[in-house]
Structures are given as C-alpha cells and as structure tokens.
Design an enzyme around this catalytic site. Structure first.
Site, PDB file in Angstrom:
ATOM      1  N   ARG A   1      -0.546   4.311   0.132  1.00 21.07           N
ATOM      2  CA  ARG A   1      -1.388   5.399   0.613  1.00 21.07           C
ATOM      3  C   ARG A   1      -1.021   5.748   2.036  1.00 21.07           C
ATOM      4  O   ARG A   1      -1.706   5.360   2.950  1.00 21.07           O
ATOM      5  CB  ARG A   1      -2.855   4.963   0.675  1.00 21.07           C
ATOM      6  CG  ARG A   1      -3.573   4.878  -0.595  1.00 21.07           C
ATOM      7  CD  ARG A   1      -4.922   4.273  -0.337  1.00 21.07           C
ATOM      8  NE  ARG A   1      -4.802   2.977   0.302  1.00 21.07           N
ATOM      9  CZ  ARG A   1      -5.832   2.304   0.796  1.00 21.07           C
ATOM     10  NH1 ARG A   1      -7.022   2.813   0.747  1.00 21.07           N
ATOM     11  NH2 ARG A   1      -5.649   1.132   1.334  1.00 21.07           N
TER      12      ARG A   1
ATOM     13  N   ASP B   1       0.849  -1.170   0.000  1.00 23.02           N
ATOM     14  CA  ASP B   1       0.000   0.000   0.000  1.00 23.02           C
ATOM     15  C   ASP B   1       0.901   1.242   0.000  1.00 23.02           C
ATOM     16  O   ASP B   1       1.822   1.322   0.799  1.00 23.02           O
ATOM     17  CB  ASP B   1      -0.845  -0.042   1.295  1.00 23.02           C
ATOM     18  CG  ASP B   1      -2.108   0.789   1.200  1.00 23.02           C
ATOM     19  OD1 ASP B   1      -2.041   1.873   0.619  1.00 23.02           O
ATOM     20  OD2 ASP B   1      -3.134   0.355   1.729  1.00 23.02           O
TER      21      ASP B   1
END
Ligand code: ZN
Length: 415
Positions: A328, A326
């Site tokens: 983010r 990920d």
C-alpha cells in the site's frame, strides 16, 4: 447492437488522441483542463488509456460480451449532480497536487454540457450523495455514555447523517511518475509489462498522458458540514482506512481494522457534534493492497509456523508469502485531502507512520495522533497490534521488545 467487422488495435492506430480534445492537467478551470473522455462508444473521441469504472470496467465488458448491455448506451445524467458543492480549491490547478483522480470528475455534466449535447460521451468519475449510517458500535458508544445524540449529526436512534463521495481512479501518468520519483517512460513500461501486456498504449502512445487503471477507488464519508471542511479554523477529525473485508464487513477478530474504523467514525461524530468536522477516507486496498488470497495465505502461514502465531514474526510471514511487507504505497493517498481543500487535520486516528508521513510531506498539517483504545482490540488481534508497535508504528504506549514481544501469541489454526 452492431459490432465493427475489424478489430481496432489501440496501440498504433490513430483513434483517440490528445489532439482531438486535449487534456491540460492542472489547468485553472474544467473547460481549460478539458474533459476526460474514457468511454469506448466512439474511439475517435478518446483521450485516455483504459476506460471508466475502475475494476468494474471488466464487468461492463462482460455484460456487453454476454449481450446484456448495449455498448453504445450513453448514460442519462439527469438528477445525478452532487448533493453538495466541493471546491474548486486552489490545489485543483496545481498539476502536482492531484495526480490520481480527476478533480473535476463530479461536475462534468455541468461543465461539459455543450460537448455532451453534441454527442461526446463524457462521464463523471466522482459522485457525491448523502446517507445515514446504522452502526452497532455507535449504539454501544451511546449506551456507554461516550456519545450523546444531538438530533443533527447523531440521531436519537443512533443513526448518523453523512455526505459520501465515491471516486474512480484517473491517473495523470507524468505526475504519478514524479510522485514516485521515477522516469515516466520507465514507469509506463513496467506497468505495461507487469500487467501482462495490458494497455499497449502505455508504451506506444506517449501523447496519451491520462490512464484509467482497472483498480478500486476511494470512498469518503464526511461528518458535519462539507462546506467548511477546508477551513483550517474549524477542527477536523480524520481516519484514513485501507479496506479489510474480513474485519470491516465480517468482524473477523485477527486484526483491528473494523474497531479502528468504527473508532474513527466515533471521533468524527464527536468532532462534528462539537462544531468541527469529521472525514473518513476508505481506500480499496484489500490486504495491504496484496489482495485477500495473499492475506489468507499469510494467516495460515502465521498460525502454522513453529512456535505459533507471534508478534515477533508478524511482518516476516507476510514478506515470505508476498515478497513485501506492504504494497500500500501511500504516496497518492494525500490527493483527496488536496481535493477537499484540507490543509490541517486536528485529530488523526491512525497508528501508521506511512500515512502520517505521506500527508505531512504533501503539506497537510497533523495535530494530535490517536491510538485505538485497548478495550476495542479483539484478543487475537494483539499479535498484529504489538508487532506494529514494535516496528515503530505510532503509539502512546511503550512498545514491547525481545522476549516480551515473543510472548504475544495468537490462537493456533484449529482452536
Ligand atoms: Zn484487517
């Protein structure tokens, strides 16, 4: 349109500096903070690195190159002011609370009227308007009796009244580096190098502390009364959503993004109808901020792997392709809550611990956390759902483990 004869390098020459019009990030009001001047119409006035409009700055440049846009065009801001007043809130004058956009970005036409009339090209980085949403899922919620039109928030035809806010990124580099716990100079250097040498001022102009990065921004949808959003006595429902074009827009069934988004909107409408407020924050972070090409590569890798797409190997496949599960980071996400003055969320529709923890660590209290109801999860998306629960994402159910988790399979690629 005139083109200067010389190419003006921004790396070491003097145009633009924090001395011409200094930015005092975190000052108590807009005028003391000073305008963010990111336009390229007069290089001498600039006090930032980069230019306006986030990722769209590239299209603007191409429009100029193609001869379709006069580079000296200055926006006429008549009648563009916000439809509702946001702030100022005490959080705006804390330089550590908001570091990823300009808290005064929506009021520049008023606050810097004089400078604009004197010829400074100062542009808003935030715009606030109103809208009406037409969503199939909300009509369905009315039909099934979960929602009832009230004529104010939810109209009889199923439309929803909202206030919506668009925010472009404006990064205060020293604050950003501190948020990530890294040295500012090292941070500037890595950004410069990893962007392929874009924005040399990152490493040569330490007098410029503000950077307008060429990335997507944030959209916020407010349900209810924007004036009371900051009041902890008035209950707030909230969904923080990271962009997923495939599901959000096209209804692709491999993930739960659109169902999560529309469920979030439903609880926001419900809360606004009960005298509270709702807030949906939509961040342009496609495919866990790895982009859609990476995301589609991962889908193929998941569907074609030996044994088929399985919840047990869900995160592994992303990491094989992207190097991380990920990208983010949620460290900057709480900024918009500080900007809106929000200190408490009563109902939070998200299973992400990263989002929850980022908000709590920034001092935003969270009451109840909500799962998505099972009946809203598409069949093929159970792989993602079960993988997330097994990995420790929030759920009110017991996560599957071991062989039980192996059993959660998705469709094969040509099914
Ligand atoms: Zn998705």
């Amino acid at each position: 349109m005139s083109t200067p004869r010389h190419i003006v390098l921004t790396s070491h020459s003097r145009p633009g500096s924090n001395y011409f019009s200094p930015i005092h990030w975190g000052a108590e009001d807009a005028r003391n903070r000073g305008p963010v001047i990111g336009s390229v119409s007069n290089p001498m006035h600039r006090n930032v690195i980069g230019t306006h409009s986030g990722s769209y700055s590239v299209y603007r440049a191409v429009s100029v190159a193609a001869g379709r846009l006069d580079p000296s065009h200055v926006p006429d801001l008549t009648n563009t002011s916000p439809v509702t007043k946001i702030g100022p809130h005490p959080q705006w004058s804390d330089p550590e609370k908001i570091v990823s956009f300009d808290p005064w970005g929506h009021v520049v036409a008023d606050e810097f009227k004089e400078q604009i009339s004197e010829g400074l090209d100062i542009r808003p980085t935030i715009a606030i308007t109103q809208a009406r949403l037409k969503l199939m899922e909300l009509r369905d919620a009315i039909e099934r009796g979960r929602l009832k039109p009230d004529g104010r928030v939810l109209l009889n035809n199923g439309d929803v009244n909202v206030t919506k806010i668009a925010i472009d990124p404006v990064w205060y580099i020293p604050g950003l580096a501190r948020r990530f716990g890294v040295d500012e100079h090292a941070f500037r250097r890595v950004i410069f190098e990893q962007m392929g040498g874009m924005y040399p001022e990152l490493v040569t102009r330490s007098d410029l502390e503000v950077f307008l990065p060429p990335i997507g921004g944030i959209t916020a949808y407010i349900f209810g009364d924007p004036d009371t959003l900051h009041d902890p006595a008035i209950p707030l429902a909230c969904r923080v959503h990271d962009e997923c074009n495939g599901s959000d827009v096209f209804g692709s069934d491999i993930c739960t993004c659109r169902p999560y988004l529309t469920h979030g909107i439903e609880i926001c409408v419900e809360m606004a109808q009960k005298g509270g407020n709702g807030l949906v924050v939509y961040n342009r972070k496609e495919g866990r901020a790895l982009g859609e090409v990476t995301k589609f590569l991962v889908y193929n890798a998941r569907k074609r792997q030996e044994g088929g797409d399985s919840a047990a190997k869900y995160f592994e496949r992303t990491e094989c392709v992207a190097g991380v599960q990920d990208a983010r980071f949620q460290e900057l996400m709480p900024d918009i809550f500080h900007w809106l003055g929000v200190t408490r969320i009563d109902r939070f529709a998200s299973m992400s611990d990263m989002k929850h923890d980022a908000l709590v660590s920034q001092g935003v209290e969270i009451g109840e956390r909500l799962d998505i109801p099972d009946e809203l999860i598409p069949e093929d998306a159970h792989v993602e759902m079960e993988a997330k629960k097994a990995a420790g994402y929030f759920t009110s159910q017991t996560p599957r483990e071991g062989a039980d988790l192996d059993e959660v399979k998705g469709r094969i690629i040509d099914e």
